[in-house]
Design an enzyme around this catalytic site. Structure first.
Site, short mmCIF file in Angstrom:
data_model
loop_
_atom_site.label_atom_id
_atom_site.label_comp_id
_atom_site.label_asym_id
_atom_site.label_seq_id
_atom_site.Cartn_x
_atom_site.Cartn_y
_atom_site.Cartn_z
N TYR A 152 0.75 -1.16 -0.04
CA TYR A 152 -0.08 -0.01 0.03
C TYR A 152 0.69 1.19 0.00
CZ TYR A 152 -3.52 3.34 1.95
OH TYR A 152 -4.32 4.57 2.08
N ALA A 154 3.95 1.53 -1.07
CA ALA A 154 4.59 1.88 -2.29
C ALA A 154 3.58 2.49 -3.23
CB ALA A 154 5.10 0.47 -2.77
P1 NDP Z 1 -13.45 3.03 1.82
O1 NDP Z 1 -13.14 1.59 1.75
O2 NDP Z 1 -14.46 3.46 2.88
O3 NDP Z 1 -13.98 3.31 0.31
C1 NDP Z 1 -13.11 3.03 -0.97
C2 NDP Z 1 -14.39 2.84 -1.96
O4 NDP Z 1 -13.62 2.63 -3.01
C3 NDP Z 1 -15.16 1.69 -1.76
O5 NDP Z 1 -16.60 1.78 -1.85
C4 NDP Z 1 -14.48 0.75 -2.54
O6 NDP Z 1 -15.45 -0.41 -2.95
C5 NDP Z 1 -14.13 1.51 -3.83
N1 NDP Z 1 -13.17 0.70 -4.56
C6 NDP Z 1 -12.29 -0.11 -4.12
N2 NDP Z 1 -11.74 -0.71 -5.33
C7 NDP Z 1 -12.15 -0.19 -6.46
C8 NDP Z 1 -12.01 -0.47 -7.62
N3 NDP Z 1 -11.19 -1.33 -8.29
N4 NDP Z 1 -12.98 0.33 -8.53
C9 NDP Z 1 -13.68 1.11 -7.99
N5 NDP Z 1 -14.00 1.22 -6.68
C10 NDP Z 1 -13.33 0.71 -5.94
O7 NDP Z 1 -12.05 3.64 1.84
P2 NDP Z 1 -11.69 5.24 2.52
O8 NDP Z 1 -12.68 6.18 2.23
O9 NDP Z 1 -10.90 5.09 3.83
O10 NDP Z 1 -10.44 5.30 1.51
C11 NDP Z 1 -10.46 6.17 0.13
C12 NDP Z 1 -9.15 6.62 -0.14
O11 NDP Z 1 -8.34 7.27 0.64
C13 NDP Z 1 -8.10 5.58 -0.49
O12 NDP Z 1 -7.56 5.49 -1.54
C14 NDP Z 1 -7.54 5.12 0.75
O13 NDP Z 1 -6.16 4.36 0.40
C15 NDP Z 1 -7.19 6.74 0.91
N6 NDP Z 1 -7.00 6.77 2.22
C16 NDP Z 1 -7.59 6.36 3.54
C17 NDP Z 1 -7.12 6.61 4.67
C18 NDP Z 1 -7.95 6.19 5.83
O14 NDP Z 1 -7.39 6.19 7.06
N7 NDP Z 1 -9.18 5.75 5.89
C19 NDP Z 1 -5.98 7.52 4.98
C20 NDP Z 1 -5.15 7.86 4.01
C21 NDP Z 1 -5.72 7.61 2.54
P3 NDP Z 1 -15.25 -1.69 -2.18
O15 NDP Z 1 -16.06 -1.48 -0.89
O16 NDP Z 1 -16.01 -2.89 -3.02
O17 NDP Z 1 -13.90 -2.01 -1.78
#
Ligand code: NDP
Length: 250
Positions: A152, A154
């Site tokens: 992650y 990376a």
């Molecule tokens: P969530 O899991 O709450 O939301 C992410 C959403 O993205 C989910 O609905 C998920 O669907 C969807 N998703 C995952 N893979 C795909 C795909 N291949 N195509 C389309 N949609 C997809 O995560 P967060 O809101 O916590 O995270 C959002 C972003 O923020 C991410 O990039 C994460 O790395 C980043 N982030 C989060 C932090 C945290 O502390 N929460 C901290 C720093 C960064 P599904 O449920 O099916 O997986």
């Protein structure tokens, strides 16, 4: 924020967590918003809770053809896409020595290759129109090392470098920035942490708590707005002071 009214905004991963809060914030700002997510139940739920959404589009960002089709749909519905919030991501908590080749491929496919597909599709559209803003979700994990998330981390470092490189090539028409949240209380975070682990993290953070998804959404709204018209090529941390002191603060 200035300049967001009626803008076309596409939020990937918009059915949950940070993406859902961001979709809600842009609606509050008077923008038109489409959510793109792979989770059909999540899409239905966010459409029900945010009826002002133009659409929820089912799409897996790892599949370039799906991304292109979803983008075309968003353009047709909103008359163009002015802002892309490139936010879909996944994480797996595991030790470096235990990461399988499949895990590695899965995390890279969504967090880096998926971000690339969305960014390039969005950039091509925006360059044609001569304007636009692309905001990528990175993480403090792309800036400092953290155990249990080597794959992650990376990908998030890759997102930061992709952001800077895109900003150079796409200027002056398109602005590109990254947001790097620290710990945010979302379903992703809850899935991997017990209550005790969350408390332990809170104790270490200077501000004493996780961020709210709405606080990340506010930063996205600012960076997308005309108030940020001179900002491109940077990564903005929202981390409750987590990175300020490095090891000395732990
Ligand atoms: P969530 O899991 O709450 O939301 C992410 C959403 O993205 C989910 O609905 C998920 O669907 C969807 N998703 C995952 N893979 C795909 C795909 N291949 N195509 C389309 N949609 C997809 O995560 P967060 O809101 O916590 O995270 C959002 C972003 O923020 C991410 O990039 C994460 O790395 C980043 N982030 C989060 C932090 C945290 O502390 N929460 C901290 C720093 C960064 P599904 O449920 O099916 O997986």
């Amino acid at each position: 924020m200035r300049g967001l009214r009626n803008k076309g905004v596409l939020v990937t991963g918009g059915a949950s967590g940070i993406g859902a809060a961001t979709a809600a914030r842009f609606l509050e700002e008077g923008a038109q918003v489409c959510v793109l997510d792979r989770d059909p139940k999540g899409n239905d739920a966010i459409q029900a809770s945010l009826p002002g959404l133009r659409a929820t589009i089912r799409c897996d960002v790892t599949r370039t053809e799906e991304v292109r089709a979803a983008f075309d749909q968003a353009v047709a519905l909103m008359g163009g896409v002015d802002v892309v919030i490139n936010n879909a991501g996944i994480s797996i908590r595991h030790r470096f020595l235990e990461i399988t080749a499949e895990d590695w491929d899965r995390v890279l496919a969504v967090n880096l290759t998926g971000v690339f597909h969305v960014a390039q599709t969005g950039a091509r559209h925006m360059i044609q129109r001569g304007k636009g803003v692309i905001l990528n979700t990175a993480s403090t994990n792309g800036i400092a090392g953290y155990p249990f998330y080597a794959d992650y981390n990376a990908t998030k470092a890759g997102v930061i470098e992709l952001t800077r490189s895109m900003a150079l090539e796409l200027a002056p028409a398109v602005r590109v920035n990254a947001v790097a949240p620290g710990y945010v209380l979302t379903p992703m975070q809850r899935a991997e942490y017990t209550d005790e682990m969350l408390e332990e993290v809170n104790r270490k953070l200077p501000l004493g708590r996780h961020a709210l998804p709405e606080e990340v959404a506010a930063l996205f709204a600012f960076l997308a707005s005309d108030d940020a018209a001179y900002i491109t090529g940077h990564v903005y941390c929202l981390d409750g002071g987590e990175l300020a002191g490095g090891l000395a603060s732990r």
